[in-house]
Design a protein around this motif. Structure first.
Motif, PDB file in Angstrom:
ATOM      1  N   MET A 123      40.580   6.973  62.824  1.00  0.00           N
ATOM      2  CA  MET A 123      41.115   8.536  63.431  1.00  0.00           C
ATOM      3  C   MET A 123      40.163   9.394  63.143  1.00  0.00           C
ATOM      4  SD  MET A 123      42.375  10.771  59.543  1.00  0.00           S
ATOM      5  CE  MET A 123      43.650  10.951  59.807  1.00  0.00           C
ATOM      6  N   THR A 124      41.104   9.603  64.614  1.00  0.00           N
ATOM      7  CA  THR A 124      40.120  11.489  64.670  1.00  0.00           C
ATOM      8  C   THR A 124      40.228  12.016  64.522  1.00  0.00           C
ATOM      9  OG1 THR A 124      40.215   9.660  66.858  1.00  0.00           O
ATOM     10  CG2 THR A 124      39.327  12.347  67.569  1.00  0.00           C
ATOM     11  N   ILE A 125      39.844  12.957  63.859  1.00  0.00           N
ATOM     12  CA  ILE A 125      39.832  14.333  63.603  1.00  0.00           C
ATOM     13  C   ILE A 125      39.169  15.569  64.713  1.00  0.00           C
ATOM     14  CG2 ILE A 125      39.735  16.533  61.614  1.00  0.00           C
ATOM     15  CD1 ILE A 125      39.479  13.833  59.321  1.00  0.00           C
ATOM     16  N   ASN A 126      39.996  16.331  65.039  1.00  0.00           N
ATOM     17  CA  ASN A 126      39.353  17.069  65.905  1.00  0.00           C
ATOM     18  C   ASN A 126      39.513  18.442  65.539  1.00  0.00           C
ATOM     19  OD1 ASN A 126      39.587  16.565  68.945  1.00  0.00           O
ATOM     20  ND2 ASN A 126      41.566  15.873  68.186  1.00  0.00           N
ATOM     21  N   ILE A 127      38.290  19.267  65.329  1.00  0.00           N
ATOM     22  CA  ILE A 127      38.243  20.766  64.515  1.00  0.00           C
ATOM     23  C   ILE A 127      37.999  21.317  65.460  1.00  0.00           C
ATOM     24  CG2 ILE A 127      37.149  21.841  63.059  1.00  0.00           C
ATOM     25  CD1 ILE A 127      36.476  19.526  61.054  1.00  0.00           C
ATOM     26  N   LEU A 128      38.974  23.032  65.536  1.00  0.00           N
ATOM     27  CA  LEU A 128      38.526  24.441  66.309  1.00  0.00           C
ATOM     28  C   LEU A 128      37.977  25.039  65.942  1.00  0.00           C
ATOM     29  CD1 LEU A 128      40.536  21.972  67.588  1.00  0.00           C
ATOM     30  CD2 LEU A 128      41.871  24.230  68.482  1.00  0.00           C
ATOM     31  N   SER A 129      36.933  25.466  66.182  1.00  0.00           N
ATOM     32  CA  SER A 129      36.553  26.471  65.284  1.00  0.00           C
ATOM     33  C   SER A 129      35.712  27.638  66.707  1.00  0.00           C
ATOM     34  CB  SER A 129      35.148  26.368  64.407  1.00  0.00           C
ATOM     35  OG  SER A 129      34.229  27.175  63.880  1.00  0.00           O
ATOM     36  N   ILE A 130      35.190  28.908  66.046  1.00  0.00           N
ATOM     37  CA  ILE A 130      34.509  29.536  66.730  1.00  0.00           C
ATOM     38  C   ILE A 130      32.941  30.034  66.587  1.00  0.00           C
ATOM     39  CG2 ILE A 130      36.208  31.431  67.816  1.00  0.00           C
ATOM     40  CD1 ILE A 130      34.443  33.062  65.941  1.00  0.00           C
ATOM     41  N   PHE A 131      32.700  28.613  65.343  1.00  0.00           N
ATOM     42  CA  PHE A 131      31.160  28.440  64.846  1.00  0.00           C
ATOM     43  C   PHE A 131      30.853  26.360  64.730  1.00  0.00           C
ATOM     44  CE2 PHE A 131      32.110  32.318  63.231  1.00  0.00           C
ATOM     45  CZ  PHE A 131      30.865  33.446  63.243  1.00  0.00           C
ATOM     46  N   PRO A 132      31.141  25.903  66.065  1.00  0.00           N
ATOM     47  CA  PRO A 132      31.313  24.773  65.857  1.00  0.00           C
ATOM     48  C   PRO A 132      29.605  24.468  64.876  1.00  0.00           C
ATOM     49  CG  PRO A 132      30.700  25.373  67.510  1.00  0.00           C
ATOM     50  CD  PRO A 132      31.174  26.692  67.327  1.00  0.00           C
TER      51      PRO A 132
END
Ligand code: 4H7
Length: 251
Positions: A1-10
């Motif tokens: 499984m791939t969990i993609n996370i979109l954030s301005i503080f990676p």
């Protein structure tokens, strides 16, 4: 499984996802976590990602454009992925929801910060909102870490085969029994005798009793939905009587 996370503080995610069980799961290829920094997607000269709220009020709102463009990129690479926004208005994260999410091929998690995200970005590119509990955080990043950790435990192979997620708190609907390890005696505090003599039926019964007792004491609401058999109900009666005795002897 791939969990993609979109954030301005990676950068917030690095240590949490590298240590311990999640780190091992990623090394083994059981779980792929990909961080996307939203900021480079900003079309503005100074790569701004937030702006003042229309209508006035305190704080800043995350702009729709960088989020929509980042989401378009990631969605194109992971078509069909469930797109989740972490926020306090969402459906509550539970064991049942985590188990369901673990069956997905891919997830995309959007982390809001400041006063939240321009509603149009949410309308255009989020499938559902999930909350990790009834409290407020400074951003969705910690919520995304909690959701990822909770979901990962239900991916086959992430936990060693010996510690199945089924045996733990909330999966059998009860709180956990107390655990002990060496030494047998510590500053005069002994490990309960029953755990030392290898009688596994007795140990199971003791642990069940302790689980029921902890649940009755700390989360009696769970007893309404936990699957309980006749023996459990008898044990609960016993525990209630003991507790009443203790209470009445105090007066
Ligand atoms: C999305 C929308 C998640 C993210 C609003 C996130 C709690 C949770 C956030 C907000 C979160 C949770 C905006 C809510 C600013 C608070 C003062 C970031 N808080 N904010 N408000 N329970 N905060 O899952």
């Amino acid at each position: 499984m791939t969990i993609n996370i979109l954030s301005i503080f990676p950068e917030m995610f690095e240590s949490v996802f590298s240590a311990s069980i999640l780190g091992r799961a990623r090394e083994q290829g059981l779980l792929d976590i990909r961080l996307t920094d939203i900021r480079p997607y900003s079309a503005s000269k100074h790569k701004n990602t937030d702006d003042y709220p229309f209508g006035g009020g305190a704080g800043m709102v995350m702009m729709a454009q960088p989020i929509m463009d980042a989401m378009a990129d990631v969605s194109a690479a992971y078509p069909g992925a469930r797109r989740i926004y972490l926020g306090p208005r969402g459906k509550k994260l539970t064991t049942a929801l985590a188990r369901e999410l673990a069956l997905e091929k891919d997830l995309i998690l959007l982390c809001g910060h400041y006063e939240g995200v321009d509603q149009r970005a949410l309308d255009a590119c989020v499938d559902e909102e999930i909350s990790i509990g009834d409290y407020i955080l400074t951003g969705g990043e910690l919520a995304a870490m909690v959701l990822t950790d909770c979901v990962a435990r239900f991916i086959p192979g992430v936990l060693g085969s010996s510690d199945s997620p089924e045996e733990e708190s909330f999966s059998d609907g009860l709180l956990e029994y107390p655990q002990y390890t060496r030494p047998r005696e510590l500053n005069g505090m002994e490990v309960p005798e029953v755990l030392l003599n290898g009688d596994h039926a007795k140990i199971r019964a003791w642990r069940r009793y302790q689980s029921l007792k902890a649940t009755l004491l700390h989360r009696p609401d769970l007893l309404e939905t936990a699957p309980l058999d006749e023996k459990d109900l008898k044990l609960l009666d016993e525990i209630r009587k003991e507790m009443n005795q203790i209470c009445s002897s105090e007066n």
